[in-house]
Enzyme design. Structure first.
Site, short mmCIF file in Angstrom:
data_model
loop_
_atom_site.label_atom_id
_atom_site.label_comp_id
_atom_site.label_asym_id
_atom_site.label_seq_id
_atom_site.Cartn_x
_atom_site.Cartn_y
_atom_site.Cartn_z
N HIS A 104 14.01 27.17 44.26
CA HIS A 104 14.08 27.08 45.72
C HIS A 104 13.62 28.35 46.43
O HIS A 104 13.96 28.57 47.58
CB HIS A 104 15.51 26.70 46.14
CG HIS A 104 15.91 25.32 45.71
ND1 HIS A 104 17.20 24.88 45.62
CD2 HIS A 104 15.13 24.25 45.36
CE1 HIS A 104 17.21 23.61 45.22
NE2 HIS A 104 15.98 23.21 45.04
N GLY A 170 27.67 25.94 37.85
CA GLY A 170 27.81 26.20 39.29
C GLY A 170 26.90 25.40 40.19
O GLY A 170 26.50 25.89 41.25
P1 OAD Z 1 26.57 23.36 45.78
O1 OAD Z 1 27.30 24.08 46.86
O2 OAD Z 1 26.13 21.97 46.03
O3 OAD Z 1 27.49 23.29 44.50
C1 OAD Z 1 28.18 24.43 44.05
C2 OAD Z 1 28.92 24.07 42.78
O4 OAD Z 1 29.53 25.26 42.30
C3 OAD Z 1 30.05 23.03 42.97
O5 OAD Z 1 29.95 22.06 41.95
C4 OAD Z 1 31.31 23.88 42.83
O6 OAD Z 1 32.39 23.16 42.23
C5 OAD Z 1 30.85 24.97 41.89
N1 OAD Z 1 31.60 26.23 41.95
C6 OAD Z 1 32.32 26.76 42.96
N2 OAD Z 1 32.85 27.95 42.60
C7 OAD Z 1 32.45 28.17 41.33
C8 OAD Z 1 32.65 29.22 40.39
N3 OAD Z 1 33.37 30.31 40.68
N4 OAD Z 1 32.08 29.12 39.17
C9 OAD Z 1 31.33 28.02 38.83
N5 OAD Z 1 31.10 27.01 39.68
C10 OAD Z 1 31.65 27.08 40.90
O7 OAD Z 1 25.36 24.29 45.34
P2 OAD Z 1 24.03 23.92 44.56
O8 OAD Z 1 24.28 22.82 43.58
O9 OAD Z 1 23.46 25.19 44.07
O10 OAD Z 1 18.97 24.35 48.42
O11 OAD Z 1 23.14 23.38 45.73
C11 OAD Z 1 21.83 22.98 45.48
C12 OAD Z 1 20.93 23.30 46.63
O12 OAD Z 1 21.45 22.75 47.85
C13 OAD Z 1 20.79 24.77 46.95
O13 OAD Z 1 19.85 25.42 46.13
C14 OAD Z 1 20.34 24.77 48.36
C15 OAD Z 1 21.28 23.72 48.91
O14 OAD Z 1 20.86 23.08 50.02
C16 OAD Z 1 18.13 24.96 49.25
O15 OAD Z 1 18.44 25.90 49.96
C17 OAD Z 1 16.78 24.37 49.22
#
Ligand code: OAD
Length: 230
Positions: A104, A170
């Site tokens: 991204h 994550g």
């Molecule tokens: P999300 O916010 O959708 O998901 C974050 C994940 O991290 C969730 O499943 C949480 O349960 C988990 N989480 C929280 N705290 C944690 C910790 N301490 N250790 C491990 N896991 C933890 O974020 P992404 O999946 O990265 O795109 O989101 C994907 C994309 O959506 C991003 O790259 C961004 C966003 O819109 C763009 O900006 C294009």
């Protein structure tokens, strides 16, 4: 050495103090995601978008890699590690990971708003309204927004197909095409999912769910991998 491929998302940087997206209840630092992360948002209010990413850049620069990032970097001693990240911070690199694919984009870069091949390193600076590319158009963050193509997805899919071990950490697996990478993992490959909650992944016998934070969960995985595969 075995190929270890990691797909990471915002959760790996949570313990470095950077907020995840979906844990914030649809708002991202007080903004509707579509206002600050879409071509429509950029067209409607480019100054707001620039300021939003300037703040994200400052926050990412102030953050430090955590033990989760470090554990992945250290696995390079025993495995051929590639990290495919959805994150726009560079905490993986700062922790020492040498092969990182950014799906991204990166906060540390600006790009032309008319030609996506014109990319400029920012060296920690903000992008100001009026900063222009070589073709005379406004600079924007080199971030992939909703509705835009993900140019690195093909490269990431080819890397994923060669994985001998796959780790998901994550990420809610809610955003495509990034989430579809799991479908490129070969069927006999062990998959570890590290997340305190339950990402949207179809269960199969090769998946081990570690319902833990990245720092402690990845330590558990690394220990198991060294015992099993080294
Ligand atoms: P999300 O916010 O959708 O998901 C974050 C994940 O991290 C969730 O499943 C949480 O349960 C988990 N989480 C929280 N705290 C944690 C910790 N301490 N250790 C491990 N896991 C933890 O974020 P992404 O999946 O990265 O795109 O989101 C994907 C994309 O959506 C991003 O790259 C961004 C966003 O819109 C763009 O900006 C294009």
């Amino acid at each position: 050495m075995l190929n270890l491929v990691v797909l990471s998302g915002a959760g790996i940087s949570a313990e470095s103090g950077l907020k995840t997206f979906r844990d914030a209840g649809g708002l991202w630092e007080g903004h509707d995601v579509m206002q600050v992360a879409s071509p429509e948002g950029w067209a409607a209010n480019p100054k707001l978008v620039l300021e939003f990413y300037n703040q994200r850049r400052r926050a990412a620069l102030e953050a430090m890699p955590n033990l989760g990032h470090t554990v992945l970097a250290q696995l390079e001693e025993d495995f051929e590690v590639t990290v495919i990240t959805q994150n726009v911070d560079e905490l993986h690199e700062r922790a020492g990971s040498s092969k990182v694919v950014h799906l991204h984009g990166k906060l540390s870069e600006a790009r032309s708003s008319v030609d996506e091949s014109l990319i400029y390193p920012l060296e920690g600076k903000d992008i100001q309204w009026g900063d222009l590319c070589d073709k005379g158009s406004q600079l924007r963050p080199n971030i992939v927004w909703f509705g835009e193509m993900v140019p690195m997805i093909e490269v990431a899919a080819r890397i994923t197909e060669k994985a001998d071990i796959f780790i998901v950490v994550g990420t809610s697996m809610a955003v495509y095409p990034a989430a579809s990478l799991i479908d490129f993992v070969r069927h006999d490959v062990p998959v570890y999912v590290v997340d305190p909650s339950t990402p949207m992944i179809r269960h199969n016998p090769n998946i081990t769910f570690i319902r833990d934070k990245a720092t402690t969960g990845l330590k558990t995985v690394a220990q198991e991998l060294r015992e099993k595969f080294h």
